[in-house]
Design an enzyme around this catalytic site. Structure first.
Site, PDB file in Angstrom:
ATOM      1  N   THR A 201      15.434 -14.483  12.324  1.00  0.00           N
ATOM      2  CA  THR A 201      16.771 -13.970  12.066  1.00  0.00           C
ATOM      3  C   THR A 201      17.702 -15.048  12.569  1.00  0.00           C
ATOM      4  OG1 THR A 201      16.056 -11.697  12.502  1.00  0.00           O
ATOM      5  CG2 THR A 201      18.386 -12.128  12.833  1.00  0.00           C
ATOM      6  N   GLY A 253      14.296 -11.168  16.799  1.00  0.00           N
ATOM      7  CA  GLY A 253      13.009 -10.676  17.290  1.00  0.00           C
ATOM      8  C   GLY A 253      12.735  -9.254  16.840  1.00  0.00           C
ATOM      9  N   GLY A 255      12.845  -5.924  15.780  1.00  0.00           N
ATOM     10  CA  GLY A 255      14.033  -5.131  15.477  1.00  0.00           C
ATOM     11  C   GLY A 255      13.926  -3.659  15.803  1.00  0.00           C
TER      12      GLY A 255
HETATM   13  N1  GLY Z   1      15.346  -8.764  14.181  1.00  0.00           N
HETATM   14  C1  GLY Z   1      15.063  -8.828  12.818  1.00  0.00           C
HETATM   15  C2  GLY Z   1      14.299  -7.673  12.325  1.00  0.00           C
HETATM   16  O1  GLY Z   1      13.492  -7.092  13.043  1.00  0.00           O
HETATM   17  O2  GLY Z   1      14.479  -7.333  11.183  1.00  0.00           O
END
Ligand code: GLY
Length: 353
Positions: A201, A253, A255
């Site tokens: 991300t 990371g 989510g």
């Molecule tokens: N942090 C990105 C996701 O888990 O989609």
């Protein structure tokens, strides 16, 4: 003019969450609002902070802010570099697809001075979801659009559709699919090299010399996710959050865990209480650990996942923190763009690989 009802709701919420040692007074809240609206006389250090993959973007955003650009416009230009990079397989064009082989993108943003927010989730065929999130903010009185509706909105306001699945990401998806089971009709792939997975991300946050803040997070989400899955990136308060009177924060990371932690909101609330940026980011990670399901932890309680937070204060102090030693974050201020080490909870050697 103080909105009494809003104030009472805010006080009650924060007290219930345990962030306030006592209810804030109406005067304190009014001062807070006044400072947010008109940071007259405030002189801070402009600073842009992001996940490490934003090392080129922080420089671009910083230069634009130095040239007078709005903080949100500047950081969206910064993350566009990564969204449009076909070789980055965790964001925008070239992102790893969902289990059906379809790239679905999530993004959200907050503009501190105007207290506005926008987001899109499960957006298909548009390479720059951060710009579509900002368009939701600019052109509608909604905050979030998802799926087919988000795409129809994007096309209506002039975004051009394109195929986001690059050859590399299509091949990686096919190898993942072929490795799923020995009881389906796919042969094992010729190459048994490690499969690619990503929670990657980009989060970027900025403050200008007048103390105005913004934040943005954009992602292709968890690789090979179930179609329709939303991660933390499009969720205000999880994937990113800005309060113009205090600071900004965002994450990369795992989510799902961050959604349960409301991590970006928590980081900003810790700043509000005077906690330093690095300690705020580490405290959020500790909270994420505390709400982790057992299956995400090893027998000694160490996480099987990683999660990072990036935190920026109104006066230009910043930090990054991660579960496991080794990650960096990108920063650009008057000293120029650079990568700095994230603070961490666990040594790299403790990772239960
Ligand atoms: N942090 C990105 C996701 O888990 O989609």
């Amino acid at each position: 003019m103080l909105d009494r009802r809003a104030f009472l709701e805010k006080s009650a919420l924060l007290s219930a969450l345990g962030f306030l040692p006592r209810a804030i007074s109406a005067e304190e809240y009014e001062r807070d609002v006044a400072r947010t609206s008109a940071p007259t006389g405030f002189r801070g250090q402009p600073c842009v902070v992001s996940s490490a993959n934003g090392i080129n973007g922080v420089k671009l955003a910083y230069d634009r802010i130095a040239g007078g650009a709005d903080t949100l416009d500047a950081i969206i230009a910064g993350v566009n570099l990564v969204e449009l990079d076909p070789n980055n397989q965790s964001v925008g064009l070239g992102g790893l697809p969902n289990e059906d082989g379809v790239v679905q993108l999530d993004a959200s943003c907050m503009h501190g001075p105007s207290r506005r927010a926008g987001a899109v989730g499960c957006l298909e065929d548009i390479a720059t979801p951060s710009l579509v999130a900002k368009a939701v903010m600019d052109y509608t009185d909604h905050v979030m659009l998802v799926g087919e509706g988000a795409k129809r909105f994007a096309l209506a306001v002039g975004f051009k559709p394109q195929n986001l699945l690059t050859e590399q990401s299509r091949k990686d998806w096919l190898r993942w699919k072929a490795r799923l089971s020995d009881r389906d009709h796919w042969f094992e792939p010729e190459s048994l090299e490690a499969l690619k997975f990503t929670h990657g991300t980009i989060n970027m946050n900025a403050v200008n010399a007048g103390g105005d803040l913004s934040s943005v997070t954009t992602t292709s989400g968890d690789s090979y996710k179930l179609p329709g899955r939303l991660g933390d990136s499009p969720i205000h308060g999880a994937g990113q959050y800005t309060d113009n009177s205090v600071g900004s924060a965002g994450s990369t990371g795992q989510g799902e865990l961050n959604i349960k932690t409301c991590g970006a909101f928590l980081a900003v609330e810790l700043l509000r209480r005077g906690v330093a940026p690095e300690q705020a980011a580490l405290t959020v990670l500790e909270r994420a650990l505390a709400v982790s399901e057992k299956r995400r932890l090893d027998e000694r309680g160490r996480p099987r996942y990683d999660l990072q937070f990036y935190v920026l204060t109104k006066d230009g102090r910043c930090a990054g923190a991660t579960m496991y030693e080794g990650a960096s974050f990108a920063v650009c201020d008057e000293r120029g763009p650079r990568l700095e080490k994230c603070a961490y909870l666990f040594k790299a050697s403790e990772h239960p690989r």
